[in-house]
Structures are given as C-alpha cells and as structure tokens.
Design a protein around this motif. Structure first.
Motif, PDB file in Angstrom:
ATOM      1  N   ARG A  46     128.557  47.960  43.521  1.00 12.08           N
ATOM      2  CA  ARG A  46     127.950  49.358  42.221  1.00 12.08           C
ATOM      3  C   ARG A  46     126.710  49.028  42.118  1.00 12.08           C
ATOM      4  N   GLY A  47     125.737  47.841  42.143  1.00 13.12           N
ATOM      5  CA  GLY A  47     124.208  47.818  42.152  1.00 13.12           C
ATOM      6  C   GLY A  47     123.404  48.255  43.742  1.00 13.12           C
ATOM      7  N   LEU A  48     124.383  47.902  44.574  1.00 11.59           N
ATOM      8  CA  LEU A  48     123.272  48.089  45.925  1.00 11.59           C
ATOM      9  C   LEU A  48     123.292  49.628  46.332  1.00 11.59           C
ATOM     10  N   ILE A  49     124.898  50.369  46.086  1.00 10.66           N
ATOM     11  CA  ILE A  49     124.630  51.752  46.087  1.00 10.66           C
ATOM     12  C   ILE A  49     124.748  52.671  44.779  1.00 10.66           C
ATOM     13  N   PRO A  50     123.769  53.086  44.945  1.00 14.25           N
ATOM     14  CA  PRO A  50     123.649  54.899  43.900  1.00 14.25           C
ATOM     15  C   PRO A  50     124.755  55.193  43.184  1.00 14.25           C
ATOM     16  N   PRO A  51     124.883  54.894  41.868  1.00 15.20           N
ATOM     17  CA  PRO A  51     126.577  55.648  41.519  1.00 15.20           C
ATOM     18  C   PRO A  51     126.570  57.406  41.676  1.00 15.20           C
ATOM     19  N   ARG A  52     125.039  58.257  41.827  1.00 16.71           N
ATOM     20  CA  ARG A  52     124.497  59.520  41.979  1.00 16.71           C
ATOM     21  C   ARG A  52     124.970  60.106  43.832  1.00 16.71           C
ATOM     22  N   HIS A  53     124.990  59.389  44.260  1.00 15.47           N
ATOM     23  CA  HIS A  53     125.047  59.330  46.049  1.00 15.47           C
ATOM     24  C   HIS A  53     126.285  59.784  46.724  1.00 15.47           C
ATOM     25  N   PRO A  54     126.173  61.166  46.747  1.00 15.83           N
ATOM     26  CA  PRO A  54     127.358  61.877  47.024  1.00 15.83           C
ATOM     27  C   PRO A  54     128.562  61.387  47.772  1.00 15.83           C
ATOM     28  N   ASN A  55     129.093  60.054  48.554  1.00 16.79           N
ATOM     29  CA  ASN A  55     129.542  59.816  48.932  1.00 16.79           C
ATOM     30  C   ASN A  55     129.365  57.891  48.701  1.00 16.79           C
ATOM     31  N   ALA A  56     129.270  57.982  47.559  1.00 16.69           N
ATOM     32  CA  ALA A  56     129.119  56.639  46.831  1.00 16.69           C
ATOM     33  C   ALA A  56     130.331  55.919  47.214  1.00 16.69           C
ATOM     34  N   ALA A  57     131.320  56.567  46.491  1.00 17.79           N
ATOM     35  CA  ALA A  57     133.192  55.837  46.834  1.00 17.79           C
ATOM     36  C   ALA A  57     133.140  55.566  47.954  1.00 17.79           C
TER      37      ALA A  57
END
Length: 166
Positions: A46-57
């Motif tokens: 969660r800390g390394l991948i921004p939550p608003r990134h379109p492919n976050a999941a």
C-alpha cells in the motif's frame, strides 16, 4: 487471500481448540506467522503503490508476490538489533515498538520453520503455541502504534529489498 486479522483469529481458534493435535498446534503457529507476514506485506505494498494509480490493485498483487521470507527474516533480525543491515542503519533509531514487531517476526519465522518443516522435531505444547499466537497479536498492536513512523517506512522497504552492504 484472507486478511491478516482474519488469519490471526484463526490462529487463536486453533491454539485454544479443546484437546488439539500436534497438527492443530503446528497450524496455529504457522498461521500466526502468516498473519504477521501478510500484515506487513500489505502495508508495504500500500505504501509503495499510490492508491489513485489506475492499476493499483494489479500492481499491488504483483508486488506482493516478490516478498521473500528469508529477506524479510534478515531485515527483521537487523531491526530487532540481532544483526547488521544497511537499511536498519539508515533508519536511524528504531522505536521500541518497531523493534518488538521485528523481534516477533523473527521468533514467529523460526517457530513456523519448525512447525512446517521439522515434523520429527520436538512436539509443540499448548502453552508454547498460545504464547506464540499472543506474540503475533502483540506485534499487530505494536505495528498499529509505529506503522506511520519514518523508521517503520524504512523497515517495510527493507522487508522487500535485500540490503546490499557497502
């Protein structure tokens, strides 16, 4: 994949089962370790991948598969004061609660190795198993206190990226 808290609850159930078999006690220990592993891995991704990134999941799922138990164990040893590691050195002073989380990870990793891979080794007792599950629960509480500190952020990075000594 179950959530970390859900696995911890299962570990507690296994540890307190009436007349548990060795398999059940070993499962409790292994599940307690897995719960802490998943808690830390989830916070790191969660800390390394921004939550608003379109492919976050999808990015988090991919990143979560790169964590290695041995790298995490070695990093935790260093943050618990049991060895040297460039990440731990760069983190500066390690808060007491973070050192306890790291120490719990180390102890649970060692216990999980015995539980999962040393079937001919010593038997697990209920009291030892309950203590190990309690250790995981205490690590969850300690992590909640320190998870947003700068040293904890470095710890999460150290769990993922093997330290290269200079």
């Amino acid at each position: 994949m179950p959530q970390a808290g859900e696995l911890l609850a299962w570990a507690e159930r296994f540890a307190h089962e009436p007349r548990p078999s060795q398999a059940t006690l070993r499962l409790a220990v292994s599940t307690a370790y897995r719960a802490l592993f998943l808690l830390l891995r989830a916070d790191a991704t969660r800390g390394l991948i921004p939550p608003r990134h379109p492919n976050a999941a999808e990015l988090r799922r991919t990143l979560s598969r790169t964590f290695e138990h041995r790298v995490m164990y070695n990093a935790a040893r260093a943050f618990a004061g049991q060895g040297k590691n460039a990440w731990a050195a760069a983190a500066g002073e390690v808060p007491r609660d973070l050192a306890r989380v790291a120490e719990a990870f180390v102890q649970l990793h060692q216990a999980r190795e015995l539980a999962d891979y040393d079937q001919l080794g010593p038997s697990f007792t209920r009291s030892e198993t309950v203590a190990r599950v309690r250790l995981a629960a205490e690590a969850f509480r300690g992590w909640a206190v320190v998870r947003k500190t700068p040293a904890a952020r470095v710890f999460l990075l150290a769990l993922l990226v093997r330290a290269v000594e200079r």
